[in-house]
Design an enzyme around this catalytic site. Structure first.
Site, PDB file in Angstrom:
ATOM      1  N   MET A  81     -16.446-119.331  16.940  1.00  0.00           N
ATOM      2  CA  MET A  81     -17.694-119.231  17.688  1.00  0.00           C
ATOM      3  C   MET A  81     -18.926-119.341  16.777  1.00  0.00           C
ATOM      4  O   MET A  81     -18.828-119.192  15.558  1.00  0.00           O
ATOM      5  CB  MET A  81     -17.749-117.916  18.454  1.00  0.00           C
ATOM      6  CG  MET A  81     -16.692-117.774  19.539  1.00  0.00           C
ATOM      7  SD  MET A  81     -16.796-116.196  20.415  1.00  0.00           S
ATOM      8  CE  MET A  81     -18.302-116.419  21.370  1.00  0.00           C
ATOM      9  N   HIS A  82     -20.067-119.592  17.410  1.00  0.00           N
ATOM     10  CA  HIS A  82     -21.400-119.421  16.835  1.00  0.00           C
ATOM     11  C   HIS A  82     -21.852-120.486  15.836  1.00  0.00           C
ATOM     12  O   HIS A  82     -23.049-120.599  15.560  1.00  0.00           O
ATOM     13  CB  HIS A  82     -21.536-118.055  16.158  1.00  0.00           C
ATOM     14  CG  HIS A  82     -21.083-116.891  16.967  1.00  0.00           C
ATOM     15  ND1 HIS A  82     -21.576-116.633  18.233  1.00  0.00           N
ATOM     16  CD2 HIS A  82     -20.188-115.911  16.698  1.00  0.00           C
ATOM     17  CE1 HIS A  82     -21.000-115.525  18.699  1.00  0.00           C
ATOM     18  NE2 HIS A  82     -20.159-115.076  17.808  1.00  0.00           N
ATOM     19  N   ASP A 239     -12.833-118.901  20.712  1.00  0.00           N
ATOM     20  CA  ASP A 239     -11.567-118.361  20.233  1.00  0.00           C
ATOM     21  C   ASP A 239     -11.214-117.018  20.873  1.00  0.00           C
ATOM     22  O   ASP A 239     -10.052-116.778  21.226  1.00  0.00           O
ATOM     23  CB  ASP A 239     -11.544-118.252  18.701  1.00  0.00           C
ATOM     24  CG  ASP A 239     -12.713-117.488  18.116  1.00  0.00           C
ATOM     25  OD1 ASP A 239     -13.535-116.938  18.877  1.00  0.00           O
ATOM     26  OD2 ASP A 239     -12.811-117.438  16.871  1.00  0.00           O
TER      27      ASP A 239
END
Length: 497
Positions: A81-82, A239
């Site tokens: 992520m991110h 995820d």
């Protein structure tokens, strides 16, 4: 025989899982990834590496399971992520991807907090943390303005990978929720956040659902892998969302405990919920539902650290030998797992770990059990926040390092005061991605039915009443340690070098 492929783009590797219609894993392969690490919190990867590693892993699958070349019906993705991938008007990558663990964005987080105040939670349902995508966008804007001026869109890691495999550029809610530019409950980009921080709304990609078909493999990629280019490709999920699917977290009252380097408590939500304490609120990969999530920064890492110090040349089994004979509370010894600071519920980078109550009669096994209890207490702080918000939590599926030791599973049941379940075949986010592909291909009438077919529970651990009562008392003492040591740890920080 038909198969689906679940592709998990992690930080250290790409993992591919080949699954049949019965949920049996027929093949798996991985390819490693490099990460550029530099002073100042720099953590970056070259997005092209993700593409090359994924193609390599898929080729390994086809080589090991030859019939897969003509039998893969669909594929989908789970992803770290991110991470920020900036693209220009020709969809070319402008700079290396800034990853979730890149921490050079503290000033940008403070800018977000001071600019938005309490409206930040109203617009995003999440706190401003260095790992999120928006602080990275603001960092590039402030430190690389010429480059930022060329950017016309941004995507997250798995979305860029999927774009390179299909030619279609999208994002889906479970990953978009981790950008800090998206409202999870509304399933839409927050124009208020974009306007407040001068980020063009046009940079935000089109949103599709996790199970939406977004295209097929481009011919060149299919040729490199050795498969047909008519494989259906589905959007996938973040995820943690895919990990929840892969652990069977699809109904109210169900919660995931994942103990890796960090620890995650993730709980299923069917509606918008307000939880204090810096808890994350993200979209699930299952449509129209959500999850709340709390994080312990040094969960499995705390036990690894303890092993490195107490038993450097021995196995974990040797270190933990006899912990089941030690009563709850490790004979009056408490450990707080703040080795790297803490996330939930404190969001404190200065706090550090403590052993409290140590005396000369404590042995190595007492110290080891206290570490395990401390990790579990920290995770229980997230569960407590969920329960205080009115949630009922009756079942916790445990995966990762915390699920490998029966004594630890029983400890989780006692501290969480819930039934703790282990899985028969733990595959994590890559299985979640395969579940999304199977649902997209219509292998079952709903994603819930795919999960029930693919995810198999192994063993249940039920709370022991007297242990629950003991741990509830000790947990109250555990919660006092942060309050009593926070100021001291901040003062000691100047001596850490």
């Amino acid at each position: 025989m038909s198969y689906v492929a679940g592709i998990d783009l992690g930080t250290s590797a790409v993992k591919v899982l080949l699954v049949d219609k019965h949920g049996n894993v027929k093949g798996e392969a991985s390819s490693p990834l490099d990460m550029h690490v530099a002073a100042g919190g720099v953590r970056e990867q070259n997005p092209d590496q993700w593409v090359d590693a994924t193609i390599e892993a898929l080729k390994k699958i086809v080589e090991s399971v030859p019939e897969a070349a003509t039998s893969i019906e669909g594929m989908s993705f789970s992803g770290q992520m991110h991470g920020l991938v900036l693209l220009d008007e020709k969809r070319q990558v402008l700079r290396p991807a800034m990853l979730w663990n890149d921490t050079r964005t503290s000033a940008e987080c403070e800018l977000i907090r001071t600019t938005l105040g309490e409206e930040l939670y109203t617009y995003t349902k999440n706190p401003a943390l260095e790992g999120f995508t928006l602080p990275k966008l603001l960092w590039v804007k402030a430190h690389e303005p010429d480059l930022f001026s060329k950017a016309t869109s941004f995507v997250l890691p798995k979305d860029y990978l999927r774009y390179r495999l299909t030619g279609a550029l999208h994002m889906e809610p479970s990953d978009a929720a981790g950008t800090l530019l998206f409202h999870p409950a509304k399933k839409a980009w927050s124009h208020e956040m974009c306007h407040a921080l001068d980020i063009p709304v046009s940079m935000c990609p089109e949103i599709v659902l996790s199970t939406d078909e977004v295209g097929t493999l481009v011919r060149d990629v299919a040729t490199q892998i050795g498969v047909s280019n008519d494989i259906k490709v589905f959007a996938g999920g973040a995820d943690n969302a895919c990990g929840a699917l892969g652990a069977g977290i699809i109904a109210p009252g169900e919660t995931l405990c994942s103990i890796g380097t960090s620890g995650v408590i993730l709980s299923y939500e069917e509606q918008d919920i307000d939880v204090d304490g810096g808890v994350h609120f993200f979209n699930h990969a299952k449509d129209n539902v959500f999850y709340t999530m709390g994080v312990t920064l040094a969960a499995g890492y705390s036990l690894q650290w303890a092993k490195d110090q107490l038993a450097p040349n021995e196995s974990f089994e040797a270190l933990l030998d006899g912990i089941e004979t030690i009563p709850p509370g490790s004979r009056g010894l408490l450990f707080t797992p703040f080795l790297n600071g803490e996330r939930t519920p404190y969001s404190d980078a200065s706090i550090r770990a403590s052993w409290i109550g140590m005396d000369a009669e404590h042995t190595r096994v007492h110290l080891a059990k206290a570490v395990m209890e401390g990790i579990t207490f920290s995770l229980n702080e997230s569960l407590q926040l969920f329960r205080q918000a009115g949630k009922t939590i009756n079942t916790v599926v445990s995966i990762g390092g915390g699920a490998k030791n029966p004594a630890w599973l029983q400890m989780q049941a006692d501290i969480f005061n819930a039934t703790v379940v282990s899985l028969e075949n733990e595959q994590g986010p890559s299985l979640g991605a395969a579940i999304i592909a199977a649902a997209g291909c219509g292998w079952a009438p709903s994603i819930d039915m795919v999960v029930k077919k693919f995810v198999r529970r192994k063993q249940e651990f039920h709370p022991v009443k007297e242990n629950v009562e003991t741990y509830q008392n000790i947990f109250q003492l555990y919660q006092q340690v942060y309050k009593q040591t926070a100021e001291m740890c901040e003062s000691l920080a100047v001596y850490r070098g």
